[in-house]
Write an enzyme that holds these catalytic residues in place. Structure first.
Site, PDB file in Angstrom:
ATOM      1  N   THR A   1       0.860  -1.193   0.000  1.00 32.24           N
ATOM      2  CA  THR A   1       0.000   0.000   0.000  1.00 32.24           C
ATOM      3  C   THR A   1       0.890   1.235   0.000  1.00 32.24           C
ATOM      4  O   THR A   1       1.950   1.225   0.610  1.00 32.24           O
ATOM      5  CB  THR A   1      -0.847  -0.014   1.284  1.00 32.24           C
ATOM      6  OG1 THR A   1      -1.784  -1.055   1.183  1.00 32.24           O
ATOM      7  CG2 THR A   1      -1.564   1.300   1.529  1.00 32.24           C
TER       8      THR A   1
ATOM      9  N   ARG B   1     -14.523  -6.609  -0.185  1.00 33.28           N
ATOM     10  CA  ARG B   1     -13.881  -6.246   1.093  1.00 33.28           C
ATOM     11  C   ARG B   1     -13.222  -4.867   0.956  1.00 33.28           C
ATOM     12  O   ARG B   1     -12.556  -4.565  -0.029  1.00 33.28           O
ATOM     13  CB  ARG B   1     -12.836  -7.307   1.457  1.00 33.28           C
ATOM     14  CG  ARG B   1     -12.032  -7.003   2.716  1.00 33.28           C
ATOM     15  CD  ARG B   1     -10.732  -6.283   2.413  1.00 33.28           C
ATOM     16  NE  ARG B   1      -9.907  -6.122   3.601  1.00 33.28           N
ATOM     17  CZ  ARG B   1      -8.802  -5.390   3.637  1.00 33.28           C
ATOM     18  NH1 ARG B   1      -8.396  -4.764   2.558  1.00 33.28           N
ATOM     19  NH2 ARG B   1      -8.111  -5.282   4.740  1.00 33.28           N
TER      20      ARG B   1
ATOM     21  N   THR C   1      -2.798  -4.481   8.297  1.00 32.87           N
ATOM     22  CA  THR C   1      -4.036  -5.262   8.318  1.00 32.87           C
ATOM     23  C   THR C   1      -5.202  -4.316   8.619  1.00 32.87           C
ATOM     24  O   THR C   1      -5.489  -3.986   9.775  1.00 32.87           O
ATOM     25  CB  THR C   1      -3.934  -6.370   9.375  1.00 32.87           C
ATOM     26  OG1 THR C   1      -3.427  -5.793  10.588  1.00 32.87           O
ATOM     27  CG2 THR C   1      -2.972  -7.468   8.936  1.00 32.87           C
ATOM     28  N   GLY C   2      -5.858  -3.884   7.553  1.00 29.34           N
ATOM     29  CA  GLY C   2      -6.794  -2.762   7.617  1.00 29.34           C
ATOM     30  C   GLY C   2      -7.899  -2.882   8.647  1.00 29.34           C
ATOM     31  O   GLY C   2      -8.296  -1.887   9.264  1.00 29.34           O
TER      32      GLY C   2
HETATM   33  N1  ASP Z   1      -4.201  -1.512   4.741  1.00 27.76           N
HETATM   34  C1  ASP Z   1      -4.443  -2.165   3.486  1.00 27.76           C
HETATM   35  C2  ASP Z   1      -5.785  -2.848   3.557  1.00 27.76           C
HETATM   36  O1  ASP Z   1      -6.112  -3.407   4.598  1.00 27.76           O
HETATM   37  C3  ASP Z   1      -3.433  -3.177   3.096  1.00 27.76           C
HETATM   38  C4  ASP Z   1      -1.985  -2.798   3.301  1.00 27.76           C
HETATM   39  O2  ASP Z   1      -1.677  -1.712   3.781  1.00 27.76           O
HETATM   40  O3  ASP Z   1      -1.099  -3.598   2.950  1.00 27.76           O
HETATM   41  O4  ASP Z   1      -6.473  -2.876   2.565  1.00 27.76           O
END
Ligand code: ASP
Length: 321
Positions: free
Chosen positions: A171, A199, A224-225
Site C-alpha cells: 500500500t 472487502r 491489516t486494515g
Molecule cells: N491496509 C491495506 C488494507 O487493509 C493493506 C496494506 O496496507 O497492505 O487494505
C-alpha cells in the site's frame, strides 16, 4: 521547516536476507522518484494536496507497489482498488473503494472531493463517476504483474506461509506540509492478497487509514486494515495530540501499539503542523521516505534503519521507548 513530505510503500516482514540488492534498489528508487515529484511541487510553493496526490500517483504507476499497477489480486483473481485523500486546509476528503478500471484511484478520490457533494463512492458507481469525469481508464490487464500473480497462485494453493512476505504488502501513502502551513494526506492500495470481493480495508476510510487536520496532523496507514479501522487509527493520532497534549511521536507510537494489542500488524506515517514526522511500525519493516525544506531525500526499509534528521526524528517510534 517550510515544507515537508513523507511517504510509505507499505509495511511487512521485510528482512535483509530475503531482499536481493537489485530489489532493494528498485524499492529505494521507487520511493525517491515519488519524493522527487512531491518535492518539486512543495519547493516551488505548491500545495500539500497537489504534492501528496502526485507522489501517490507515481507510486501507483510503479508496479512494485501494491497500488494501481501492481495491485494484489482478490480471491477471484480480479483487481479492486481503494484510495482516499484529505485536505487539511478545508477538512474536505474524497474516497473510493473497489474500483476496477481507473488508472490512478487517488485522482478519482480527489475528483470526488472536488467535483461532487459526496465523499465516498464504491464499486460500479465509482467506476461510472470516474468515466463521467474523464479520469484515465485502463483494461484490467494493465494492473496485472507477474509478482502479484505468483502471490495469488500460492495463496490459491493455500501456501500463504510460503509467500515472500517482503512483497505481500505495498500500500502506498503520502503526508505533506506546504509553505502555507497546510497539511494533506493520501493513501492508495490494492488491499490484501486473496481478499473477498467487496472487502474494503482502512485505506479509503477517513479517520482509519487516512486523515489530515490543519494545525494537528496528517496520517497515512498501512497494514491489516480491519484493525486500523477498529482503532480509528489516523483520527486517534490527531485526537491524542489535540485532546491529550501528546506530540506526534508518542501519539503515533501509542496508536501502533494499540493496533498490535488487538492483533493488527503494520505501520503508519504521521506529520505534525511543523512538518516533523513519525514513522511508526509494529515489529515490521516499512518502505518509507522523507524529504523536507533544506534536507535531502532519504529512504529506509528495515525496522532498524532509522531516518536521520539532526540527530533525532524521523525514526521508528518503537525505538523511542
Ligand atoms: N491496509 C491495506 C488494507 O487493509 C493493506 C496494506 O496496507 O497492505 O487494505
Amino acid at each position: 521547516m517550510k515544507w515537508s513530505l513523507a511517504i510509505h510503500g507499505g509495511a511487512g516482514i521485510i528482512e535483509r536476507e530475503d531482499m536481493s540488492p537489485k530489489r532493494e534498489t528498485e524499492y529505494r528508487n521507487g520511493l525517491l522518484d515519488a519524493l522527487s515529484v512531491g518535492e518539486k511541487i512543495l519547493s516551488k510553493g505548491g500545495t500539500s494536496l497537489n504534492a501528496v496526490e502526485a507522489s501517490v500517483r507515481t507510486l501507483e504507476d510503479n508496479p512494485i507497489f501494491n497500488a494501481g499497477r501492481g495491485a494484489v489480486f482478490t480471491e477471484k483473481k480480479t483487481i479492486e482498488l481503494d484510495a482516499a485523500i484529505m485536505d487539511g486546509k478545508t477538512a474536505k476528503a474524497g474516497a473510493v473503494a473497489t474500483v476496477t478500471r481507473t488508472k490512478n484511484p487517488i485522482s478519482l478520490a480527489r475528483a470526488i472531493m472536488e467535483q461532487s457533494n459526496r465523499l465516498f463512492l464504491a464499486g460500479e458507481g465509482a467506476d461510472d463517476f470516474s468515466i463521467a469525469h474523464g479520469l484515465e481508464q485502463v483494461q484490467p490487464h494493465y494492473f496485472h504483474t507477474e509478482l502479484r500473480l505468483a502471490q495469488y497462485e500460492k495463496w490459491r494453493a493455500k501456501q500463504i506461509d510460503k509467500l515472500n512476505k517482503s512483497h505481500i504488502m505495498g500500500t502506498v501513502g503520502a503526508v505533506a506540509l506546504d509553505c502555507d502551513g497546510n497539511l494533506a494526506a493520501a493513501t492508495s492500495t490494492g488491499g490484501t492478497t486473496g481478499k473477498i470481493c467487496g472487502r474494503i480495508g482502512d485505506t479509503p476510510i477517513i479517520g482509519a487509514g487516512t486523515t489530515a487536520i490543519n494545525g494537528i496532523a496528517a496520517v497515512s496507514c498501512t497494514g491489516t486494515g480491519e484493525y486500523f479501522i477498529r482503532e480509528s487509527a489516523a483520527r486517534q493520532i490527531c485526537d491524542r495530540i489535540k485532546w491529550n497534549g501528546q506530540n506526534i511521536h508518542s501519539a503515533a507510537y501509542d496508536v501502533i501499539m494499540a493496533i498490535g494489542e488487538i492483533g493488527g500488524d503494520g505501520g503508519l506515517i504521521a506529520m505534525d503542523a511543523n512538518g516533523d514526522v513519525a514513522f511508526a511500525i509494529n515489529d515490521m519493516g516499512m518502505y518509507r521516505g522523507w524529504v523536507a525544506d533544506g534536507r535531502a531525500a532519504q529512504t529506509s526499509i528495515y525496522p532498524d534503519d532509522v531516518l536521520k534528521s539532526e540527530g533525532r526524528e524521523a525514526r521508528t517510534t518503537k525505538e523511542m521507548h
